[in-house]
Design an enzyme around this catalytic site. Structure first.
Site, PDB file in Angstrom:
ATOM      1  CG  ASP A 115      -2.064   0.865   1.008  1.00 35.79           C
ATOM      2  OD1 ASP A 115      -3.204   0.758   2.055  1.00 35.79           O
ATOM      3  OD2 ASP A 115      -2.385   1.637  -0.040  1.00 35.79           O
ATOM      4  CG  PHE A 121      -5.924   3.886   4.609  1.00 32.83           C
ATOM      5  CD1 PHE A 121      -5.670   2.972   5.482  1.00 32.83           C
ATOM      6  CD2 PHE A 121      -7.407   4.501   4.385  1.00 32.83           C
ATOM      7  CE1 PHE A 121      -6.866   2.586   6.399  1.00 32.83           C
ATOM      8  CE2 PHE A 121      -8.427   3.970   5.113  1.00 32.83           C
ATOM      9  CZ  PHE A 121      -8.014   3.228   6.323  1.00 32.83           C
ATOM     10  CG  ASP A 165      -5.596  -5.125   2.195  1.00 32.35           C
ATOM     11  OD1 ASP A 165      -6.386  -4.483   1.665  1.00 32.35           O
ATOM     12  OD2 ASP A 165      -5.477  -4.801   3.643  1.00 32.35           O
ATOM     13  CB  CYS A 206     -10.421 -26.337  10.705  1.00 30.86           C
ATOM     14  SG  CYS A 206      -9.079 -25.318  10.435  1.00 30.86           S
ATOM     15  CB  CYS A 250      -5.400 -24.842  10.673  1.00 30.39           C
ATOM     16  SG  CYS A 250      -5.797 -24.738  12.286  1.00 30.39           S
ATOM     17  CB  CYS A 291      -8.598 -27.285  13.694  1.00 32.47           C
ATOM     18  SG  CYS A 291      -9.273 -25.765  13.998  1.00 32.47           S
ATOM     19  CG  HIS A 301      -8.641 -21.576  13.119  1.00 31.28           C
ATOM     20  ND1 HIS A 301      -8.825 -22.569  12.732  1.00 31.28           N
ATOM     21  CD2 HIS A 301      -9.496 -20.633  13.145  1.00 31.28           C
ATOM     22  CE1 HIS A 301     -10.292 -22.503  12.180  1.00 31.28           C
ATOM     23  NE2 HIS A 301     -10.669 -21.175  12.833  1.00 31.28           N
TER      24      HIS A 301
HETATM   25  C1  LIG Z   1      -9.428  -6.501  13.922  1.00 33.56           C
HETATM   26  O1  LIG Z   1      -9.638  -5.989  12.769  1.00 33.56           O
HETATM   27  C2  LIG Z   1      -9.328  -4.690  12.425  1.00 33.56           C
HETATM   28  O2  LIG Z   1      -8.598  -4.022  13.570  1.00 33.56           O
HETATM   29  C3  LIG Z   1      -9.412  -3.956  11.157  1.00 33.56           C
HETATM   30  C4  LIG Z   1      -8.979  -2.525  11.261  1.00 33.56           C
HETATM   31  C5  LIG Z   1      -9.623  -1.653  10.002  1.00 33.56           C
HETATM   32  C6  LIG Z   1     -10.101  -2.380   8.926  1.00 33.56           C
HETATM   33  C7  LIG Z   1     -10.600  -1.664   7.843  1.00 33.56           C
HETATM   34  C8  LIG Z   1      -9.303  -1.418   6.885  1.00 33.56           C
HETATM   35  N1  LIG Z   1      -9.916  -0.636   5.829  1.00 33.56           N
HETATM   36  C9  LIG Z   1      -9.267  -0.061   4.943  1.00 33.56           C
HETATM   37  N2  LIG Z   1      -8.030  -0.211   4.657  1.00 33.56           N
HETATM   38  C10 LIG Z   1      -7.811   0.868   3.494  1.00 33.56           C
HETATM   39  C11 LIG Z   1      -6.615   0.858   2.969  1.00 33.56           C
HETATM   40  C12 LIG Z   1      -6.450   1.742   1.958  1.00 33.56           C
HETATM   41  N3  LIG Z   1      -5.389   2.270   1.220  1.00 33.56           N
HETATM   42  C13 LIG Z   1      -5.442   3.174   0.389  1.00 33.56           C
HETATM   43  N4  LIG Z   1      -4.190   3.441  -0.269  1.00 33.56           N
HETATM   44  N5  LIG Z   1      -6.557   3.745  -0.093  1.00 33.56           N
HETATM   45  C14 LIG Z   1      -7.725   3.504   0.114  1.00 33.56           C
HETATM   46  O3  LIG Z   1      -8.822   3.922   0.140  1.00 33.56           O
HETATM   47  C15 LIG Z   1      -7.601   2.619   1.515  1.00 33.56           C
HETATM   48  C16 LIG Z   1      -9.059   2.124   1.938  1.00 33.56           C
HETATM   49  C17 LIG Z   1      -9.042   1.286   3.164  1.00 33.56           C
HETATM   50  N6  LIG Z   1      -9.661   0.866   4.024  1.00 33.56           N
HETATM   51  C18 LIG Z   1     -10.628  -3.777   9.139  1.00 33.56           C
HETATM   52  C19 LIG Z   1     -10.428  -4.437  10.227  1.00 33.56           C
END
Ligand SMILES: COC(=O)c1ccc(CCNc2nc3cc4nc(N)[nH]c(=O)c4cc3[nH]2)cc1
Length: 373
Positions: free
Chosen positions: A93, A97, A267, A305, A307, A310, A336
């Site tokens: 990335d 963000f 992702d 599962c 893994c 499990c 897992h």
């Molecule tokens: C336990 O789970 C968690 O802590 C957790 C934390 C954050 C997300 C959400 C992540 N969301 C997200 N990541 C992102 C990364 C991104 N990168 C770019 N360059 N542009 C984007 O427009 C963009 C949008 C996103 N939206 C999902 C889960």
């Protein structure tokens, strides 16, 4: 493996697609889920374990690696693949963000963003050009444009101005990326929840031409219903013959709903981050292993599962090592969860190829209980 980068669409079922992205470092079976390896490691996992879960590609982060150990040091040491002992594809990335979600004292201008490191408070500057340079130093196989992702909720004017800035940055990213055979540059669609703004963004990206297209600006708190409403139109705004990547998604049912609407890659930190906190995703729903009711349970997390967690351990054991805060706890549950997420992807790839996605989806939803099981 090929010397160049290409996407081979194998089959479709409704809007769902399955195919292969060919890269010099290996093929990526789509729909694909990318484990997140933020600071040159998928936390609590050895790289060979990540590969064993079925992952064909993992994600790295410009923001974290530029701060520590720096892109220049990783380059001097042979690049990110050698540094972290992962020889398959890596997507990185671009940093914008993460700057907005992790750093403080940020200043956003037409040029780029300046910010203070969340690690040591040092000042840094990111522009489309610098982001491309960092991702090149890392040796990333799939480079993301430098964009701005507005926090929701935001008014339409803010969303439009942000999207237009991101499109100017997409052109600058393209110009700075140059011509790098075997390496891909992906554009990122913005425009919030607005169909017309996302359409303009898609047109701007098409005109610049990218090897793949991400749906950005989602999974930022809008909720699943609003996200699916955007996914009902956004993928179709993007070129049909290139990979479509939904950033930051998600829970198992988010992933299935996104693939159903035409997404090829995703992702999310969810399986690894929640694995470290004792949350296990299974066919029948979520297990919070720290819950006292698992203390004497001799059964595995998920009997179906295969893994290591499990296959070789009881819920009672997993409960114990989490309560005792033993390192093996995060290792086993992360393995897992990543294994289960890859099972979902493999199941969808097979179902789409067989024209049986609807049946697979019905079975996926049928098995799930609400709440802790
Ligand atoms: C336990 O789970 C968690 O802590 C957790 C934390 C954050 C997300 C959400 C992540 N969301 C997200 N990541 C992102 C990364 C991104 N990168 C770019 N360059 N542009 C984007 O427009 C963009 C949008 C996103 N939206 C999902 C889960």
């Amino acid at each position: 493996m090929t010397a160049t980068f290409s996407f081979d669409l194998k089959a479709t079922d409704g809007k769902a697609r399955t195919g292969v992205i060919n890269t010099p470092r290996g093929d990526i079976r789509t729909p694909a889920f990318m484990p997140v390896g933020t600071a040159a490691t998928v936390k609590a996992m050895m790289p060979e374990s990540v590969a064993a879960t079925g992952a064909d590609i993992l994600l790295g982060n410009t923001y974290h690696l530029m701060l520590r150990p720096t892109a220049e040091r990783i380059d001097r040491l042979g690049g990110l693949h050698q540094f972290m002992n992962w020889d398959k594809p890596i997507l990185t990335d671009s940093g914008g963000f993460q700057v907005m979600s992790l750093s403080d004292l940020r200043k956003l201008t037409e040029e780029g963003v300046t910010f203070k490191s969340h690690i040591d408070g040092s000042r840094h500057h990111l522009t489309p050009e610098r982001s491309m340079e960092i991702q090149k130093l890392l040796g990333s196989d799939i480079v993301m444009c430098f964009d701005e992702c507005p926090a929701l909720p935001a008014d339409r004017k803010r969303i439009q101005e942000s999207m237009e800035l991101s499109m100017r940055w997409a052109q600058r990213s393209r110009d700075a990326f140059g011509d790098r055979p075997g390496h891909a540059l992906f554009g990122i669609q913005q425009g919030g929840l607005e169909e017309d703004l996302r359409g303009r963004s898609a047109e701007a990206l098409r005109a610049i031409e990218f090897d793949g297209y991400a749906v950005g600006g989602l999974a930022v708190g809008e909720g699943q219903e609003a996200m699916f409403k955007v996914l009902d139109f956004a993928p179709d705004q993007l070129p049909v013959d290139k990979p479509r990547y939904l950033m930051g998604v998600g829970k198992p049912d988010d992933i299935v709903g996104a693939v159903k609407r035409g997404i090829d890659m995703m992702d999310c930190v969810l399986p690894s981050r929640s694995g470290r906190t004792g949350q296990a995703f299974t066919r029948r729903g979520v297990v919070n292993i720290k819950n006292a009711r698992h203390a004497d349970d001799p059964r595995p997390l998920d009997a179906e599962c295969t893994c290591p967690a499990c296959s070789n351990y009881s819920r009672a054991y997993l409960h114990h090592v989490f309560r005792a805060q033993e390192m093996i706890s995060g290792m086993l549950l992360t393995w897992h969860n990543l294994h289960y997420f890859q099972e979902i992807m493999a199941g969808m790839r097979t179902a789409i190829a067989a024209g049986a996605f609807a049946d697979w989806e019905a079975d996926f939803h049928a098995g799930r209980a609400k709440g802790d099981i």
